[in-house]
Design a protein around this motif. Structure first.
Motif, mmCIF file in Angstrom:
data_model
loop_
_atom_site.group_PDB
_atom_site.id
_atom_site.type_symbol
_atom_site.label_atom_id
_atom_site.label_comp_id
_atom_site.label_asym_id
_atom_site.label_seq_id
_atom_site.Cartn_x
_atom_site.Cartn_y
_atom_site.Cartn_z
ATOM 1 N N MET A 1 37.537 48.475 76.569
ATOM 2 C CA MET A 1 36.078 48.376 76.455
ATOM 3 C C MET A 1 35.491 49.223 75.314
ATOM 4 O O MET A 1 34.388 48.969 74.853
ATOM 5 C CB MET A 1 35.419 48.763 77.772
ATOM 6 C CG MET A 1 35.692 50.194 78.196
ATOM 7 S SD MET A 1 34.596 50.739 79.514
ATOM 8 C CE MET A 1 35.281 49.922 80.922
ATOM 9 N N ILE B 1 32.509 62.684 75.069
ATOM 10 C CA ILE B 1 33.554 62.332 76.037
ATOM 11 C C ILE B 1 34.478 63.492 76.412
ATOM 12 O O ILE B 1 35.133 63.442 77.443
ATOM 13 C CB ILE B 1 34.401 61.110 75.587
ATOM 14 C CG1 ILE B 1 35.027 61.375 74.234
ATOM 15 C CG2 ILE B 1 33.589 59.837 75.599
ATOM 16 C CD1 ILE B 1 36.113 60.378 73.903
ATOM 17 N N GLY C 1 31.043 57.769 80.815
ATOM 18 C CA GLY C 1 30.258 56.710 80.187
ATOM 19 C C GLY C 1 29.625 55.835 81.264
ATOM 20 O O GLY C 1 30.096 55.801 82.399
ATOM 21 N N GLY D 1 35.539 62.566 85.375
ATOM 22 C CA GLY D 1 34.855 63.016 84.155
ATOM 23 C C GLY D 1 35.420 64.343 83.657
ATOM 24 O O GLY D 1 34.812 65.007 82.819
ATOM 25 N N SER E 1 39.952 51.778 71.878
ATOM 26 C CA SER E 1 39.897 53.201 71.518
ATOM 27 C C SER E 1 41.285 53.687 71.112
ATOM 28 O O SER E 1 42.291 53.202 71.616
ATOM 29 C CB SER E 1 39.444 54.041 72.713
ATOM 30 O OG SER E 1 38.318 53.471 73.305
HETATM 31 P P1 ADP Z 1 37.014 59.826 83.664
HETATM 32 O O1 ADP Z 1 37.966 58.848 83.073
HETATM 33 O O2 ADP Z 1 37.468 60.407 84.925
HETATM 34 O O3 ADP Z 1 35.612 59.295 83.746
HETATM 35 P P2 ADP Z 1 37.553 61.447 81.304
HETATM 36 O O4 ADP Z 1 37.153 62.854 81.002
HETATM 37 O O5 ADP Z 1 38.999 61.150 81.288
HETATM 38 O O6 ADP Z 1 36.882 61.099 82.689
HETATM 39 O O7 ADP Z 1 36.833 60.499 80.261
HETATM 40 C C1 ADP Z 1 35.439 60.681 79.993
HETATM 41 C C2 ADP Z 1 34.792 59.360 79.607
HETATM 42 O O8 ADP Z 1 35.311 58.919 78.333
HETATM 43 C C3 ADP Z 1 35.081 58.213 80.568
HETATM 44 O O9 ADP Z 1 34.188 58.207 81.660
HETATM 45 C C4 ADP Z 1 34.884 56.994 79.666
HETATM 46 O O10 ADP Z 1 33.506 56.704 79.530
HETATM 47 C C5 ADP Z 1 35.379 57.505 78.311
HETATM 48 N N1 ADP Z 1 36.783 57.117 78.026
HETATM 49 C C6 ADP Z 1 37.879 57.910 78.075
HETATM 50 N N2 ADP Z 1 38.993 57.248 77.704
HETATM 51 C C7 ADP Z 1 38.591 55.995 77.389
HETATM 52 C C8 ADP Z 1 39.259 54.811 76.909
HETATM 53 N N3 ADP Z 1 40.566 54.773 76.667
HETATM 54 N N4 ADP Z 1 38.496 53.699 76.696
HETATM 55 C C9 ADP Z 1 37.167 53.711 76.912
HETATM 56 N N5 ADP Z 1 36.478 54.783 77.364
HETATM 57 C C10 ADP Z 1 37.167 55.907 77.590
#
Ligand code: ADP
Length: 254
Positions: free
Chosen positions: A192, A202, A209, A221, A248
């Motif tokens: 996404m 992030i 997100g 998060g 990403s």
């Molecule tokens: P979580 O996955 O538990 O929400 P993270 O700290 O691992 O928390 O990630 C923070 C945010 O970054 C996520 O909520 C998401 O919005 C975004 N994110 C992280 N990795 C990806 C990815 N591979 N693709 C898209 N969005 C990502």
């Protein structure tokens, strides 16, 4: 004149002293505020799964004659929320310890490529289950002086996110090799993606997100803030490139 001169000098010295004292307190005040914010956010995050567990347990207790089959949805929810709670508590503990410098790395010289293979094998099974394409490109030997357990955690966080935020039939590519003097690790997905506004946030604690928030397999998060801590504690750098709707790419360099 001498008396007036002395008074002015005393006033200036007092003013400078007061200014310097206030300035030296600023970092302490900021750290205190950050700590307060962390406690408030953590309490808020803990409250949600606890509330769900409490309500579902009350429902179970109210209907003692129900069969296990009938109770199954409530039991599954309690199980899911308990797992979430347990993950949340261990993440909070990691961050709290890292803040108070109580968390040191358990360094050892080991084969990093072997660790990456191990973690990749686990995710290959998940890929088959979810019908994701999973490409793995690891070239060793890559010897690293680091904390094996923490680096395992780092790989799981990055791959877990890549699978979580990529719909079935999407592609996840894991690359690990030597580039010059550095070990280069990359996790790329065709999922996404992340919006321009979200991208700088992030790695912040508790940031999720909008699209991530609406998912049922709710994360905490905290994954990426822990990932960043692990990388930086090893003297490395983590970066991300992303395009909404396209995917990403997370890159780590040690
Ligand atoms: P979580 O996955 O538990 O929400 P993270 O700290 O691992 O928390 O990630 C923070 C945010 O970054 C996520 O909520 C998401 O919005 C975004 N994110 C992280 N990795 C990806 C990815 N591979 N693709 C898209 N969005 C990502």
């Amino acid at each position: 004149n001498i008396v007036i001169g002395c008074c002015v000098a005393i006033l200036i010295a007092a003013g400078v002293g007061y200014y310097l004292a206030r300035r030296s307190l600023v970092p302490i005040q900021q750290a205190w505020q950050a700590q307060q914010q962390f406690v408030a956010d953590a309490s808020h995050e803990l409250r949600t799964p606890l509330a769900v567990i409490q309500t579902r347990t009350e429902l179970l207790l109210r209907n003692p004659k129900q069969t296990i089959e009938e109770k199954s949805p409530d039991i599954s929810t309690i199980y899911r929320e308990t797992r979430r709670l347990s993950k949340l508590v261990s993440s909070l503990l990691t961050l709290a310890r890292s803040d108070s410098n109580q968390l040191e790395l358990n360094r050892d010289v080991f084969d990093f490529d072997q660790l990456v293979h191990e973690v990749a094998d686990h995710f290959k099974e998940l890929a088959e289950l979810n019908q994701h394409q999973f490409h793995v490109d690891i070239s060793g030997p890559l010897t690293l002086n680091g904390d094996r357990e923490r680096l395992h955690q780092l790989l799981v966080i990055l791959l877990d996110n890549a699978f979580k935020y990529t719909p079935p039939s999407g592609t996840i590519t894991l690359t690990c090799r030597k580039k010059g003097n550095e070990i280069y690790l990359q996790v790329a997905d065709t999922g996404m993606g992340i919006s321009k506004e979200d991208l700088p946030r992030i790695f912040d604690r508790f940031f999720r997100g909008d699209q991530a928030r609406t998912r049922s397999d709710g994360g905490t998060g905290l994954g990426l803030s822990i990932a960043k801590w692990i990388v930086e504690k090893h003297g490395g750098k983590i970066s991300v490139q992303s395009k909404p709707g396209k995917g990403s790419t997370f890159t780590v360099r040690f």
